[in-house]
Design an enzyme around this catalytic site. Sequence first.
Site, PDB file in Angstrom:
ATOM      1  N   HIS A 117       0.820  -1.212   0.000  1.00 47.55           N
ATOM      2  CA  HIS A 117       0.000   0.000   0.000  1.00 47.55           C
ATOM      3  C   HIS A 117       0.857   1.267   0.000  1.00 47.55           C
ATOM      4  CE1 HIS A 117       0.345   0.017   4.553  1.00 47.55           C
ATOM      5  NE2 HIS A 117       0.373   1.313   4.326  1.00 47.55           N
ATOM      6  N   ASP A 164      -0.404  -7.587   1.439  1.00 48.49           N
ATOM      7  CA  ASP A 164       0.169  -6.230   1.516  1.00 48.49           C
ATOM      8  C   ASP A 164       1.694  -6.299   1.670  1.00 48.49           C
ATOM      9  OD1 ASP A 164       0.426  -3.511   1.685  1.00 48.49           O
ATOM     10  OD2 ASP A 164      -0.325  -3.345   3.740  1.00 48.49           O
ATOM     11  N   GLY A 191       3.082   6.424   8.921  1.00 49.17           N
ATOM     12  CA  GLY A 191       4.504   6.622   8.690  1.00 49.17           C
ATOM     13  C   GLY A 191       5.338   5.411   9.038  1.00 49.17           C
ATOM     14  N   SER A 206       4.199   2.310   8.222  1.00 42.35           N
ATOM     15  CA  SER A 206       3.825   1.293   7.234  1.00 42.35           C
ATOM     16  C   SER A 206       5.040   0.802   6.464  1.00 42.35           C
ATOM     17  CB  SER A 206       2.817   1.876   6.241  1.00 42.35           C
ATOM     18  OG  SER A 206       1.565   2.031   6.834  1.00 42.35           O
ATOM     19  N   GLY A 207       5.055  -0.501   6.197  1.00 39.91           N
ATOM     20  CA  GLY A 207       6.145  -1.098   5.429  1.00 39.91           C
ATOM     21  C   GLY A 207       7.352  -1.463   6.252  1.00 39.91           C
TER      22      GLY A 207
END
Length: 806
Positions: free
Chosen positions: A609, A663, A755, A757-758
């Site tokens: 995402h 994801d 912030g 995410s990932g």
Amino acid sequence: MDYMSSGMRYIPSDKEWDNDVQFLPAADSNKLEKKRRPGKFGAVIAVVVLAVVIALVIGVLVWHFHFRKDMRVKRMYSGSMRITNRAFDDVYENSTSPEFKALAKQVISQLKTIYSKSPQLSKYYRDSTIQAFSEGSVIAYYLSEFSVPVGQEAAVDNAMSSVETLVKKQRALQNSGDGLTLDDVVTSALDDRMSSPSFRKHTKANLIGHIQSPGFPNKPYPRNTLIKWQLRADPGHVLKLDFGTFDLESSCKSDFVKIYDSLVPIESLLMVELCGKHLPNNRLGFLSSGNVMLVTMATHNSSFPGFRAAVQLHFSQFPKLLPSQNDVRLVPAGKGVKLTFTKFLLAEPGNENMDCNKDYVMVNGKKLCGDKLDKSQQTETSNTNSMTVVFSSDKSRVDRGFSAEYEAIDVQNPCPQKFQCRNSNCIKSELRCDGWNDCGDMSDEQECTCRADSISCKNGLCKPMFWKCDGIDDCGDNTDELNCGCKSAEVTCKNGKCVSEKMRCDGSDDCGDGSDEVNCARDLTYKCKNNKCISKVNPECDGVKDCEDNSDEENCDCGKRAGKASRIVGGQDAEVGEFPWQISLHVKKHSHVCGASLISPDWLVTAAHCVQDEASLKLSQAGAWEIYLGLHRQNQLGSPAEKRNLKQIIPHPNYNSFTFDNDIALMQLDSPVSYTDYIRPICLPSPQHDFPVGEGVTITGWGATREGGSAATVLQKASVRIINQTVCNNLMGGQLTSRMFCAGVLSGGVDACQGDSGGPLTSPSGSRAFLAGVVSWGDGCARRNKPGIYTRVTKFRAWIKEKTGV
């Protein structure tokens, strides 16, 4: 590890060798033949050589088994102690004065007596030297040398840590007279380099002095050197050190500056260790607790510009040995006083046992000290409009102090429309009997009638229903792990499913998560590169050769630390280099947007995402991004951090932007990075790797520090634990798939946020760390009963290998 590889290998037959390949002939064979046997003289020489070899072997064996046990190493220790029955005199500042030498001789004699009380120290003690004296009453700084047999260093270190106890015993037996009375003894092992001489500098009021690295600013500092500056201030003052320029080697293992709240390098009094480059717009400033400070600089085999720092005096922020008392009477008559501490930093060496015999705050006769307060100590109240607060600081070192707020309360109803805890804290009424210790003293969780949606523990506690049947005894009496829904002839799977006992260990994954086939006598839980399976959970990179082909220990240069839409809420600053696989993804001409994890010199794992196009931002294009590796602070993008661009982005082809299923995405750097103390990959788990429910894991990132808040400047870390899949799916309204899992603290307060995410969810395994999950999504940030949702990396291991070869 090539555990996804399968199929036959191609092995060429003898006929397939290239017939044009020829072997080179040897040189003239006659020249290679021995012409004759050795004569008598040669035989004598051979006997002599053999005798010499035998003698050497015997000598080595004798040395190894006899003399080596007598090998010793010089062990140095630095320390300080307060002489309570002496007053400081200015002449003590001059090490050549008769007064300095006389007092130094007394201290050395006293040290010898102290060490003689310890069998471990008396055997190896050689000598001591006094480095300096300072105020308070008199503080002596010393170095002690020991000659320690090889292998006994740890035992001597342990004995030196008990010197304070030896001093107390000696003080109890000491008769009154001219002997020295000692207190506040602090010691630590010393790097041999630190025993070199020091520059001495006494800073006066209204003057600003400077210290700087050799050669600054005209040339780089020299290699392989150590420099020390002993800084002093006038009595009643503290020292302030401000660095205008600071540019050293990026690794503190090579070059560093250390600042001590002392005149000798005592590690427990280390204020900070610095290396790398710090820009002038982010100036470094440090304040001593007393009127002394030691600055040390060590260099290895590199040269950088160096540093320059200003030294100036400030009036001491705390009075020493003079208790300060305040009577709070600013609330109306008939009201009570409620005092709430907002900051509390009253810690110093010697006060670790929390007996508060040094610096403390006393409220209504109750002493408080240390550097943290639990919930039961944060608030104090009185039944009248008067409260006595006493602050006391002794003559030795100080910390930064405390701050508190006070308010008027109704004595009869101090917590209107709230629940009053036994410790006088006030909490929301709905937090009563919810299974969480909100008061800090458990008073909100006692004498409870549990709600219908809670677990009623046999010991009277109530616990949230999402902890039921998760394999962890949350009640404390195992009530939450009883009657878990499976019949007596059934096995409870880790995902909550029930299967027949007959299906356990039958070689078939009946649970769907493999848990019915774990811990079996014939477990086949890991596939080796040669396609053979072994009966061991998580064997990869554990330092043990489990596979015949050693494939479980291949590609294990990962998960090692050198030396803590989504964010980290309720976390704390990570140490520099603590998570060297953490990546910061910046959109060009913007700032940090997402996190990622380094898995090889040129491949990253992040969330799909994060790379979806948004309006004019083409985030699916490699050219939209700037990648920062080895970064710690977002406002310091230089060394040791490295910047890269991207070559390509590969989002998972089945990513669903509505459900966040699958994801995960891969990013390839435009050029590989070299590994450093600050840039290293995290280990990828095998498809069979088990991350059990209840396991403690760590989330990291620069995301918002509260829901709707701003991003963090320093990399944040927080500890959470993996949550039962079935329970979490119920909490999240059935939105989880098998490619997701939950982790968090369900009482709230700790979570990932915008912030983050990932970024990685890191799972420790021995001395290494594995990438268990990728920060994916959640319902708000750090909300109670709303954990964070993470992409399950084990489900994508084959896809990652297919695309990256890692």
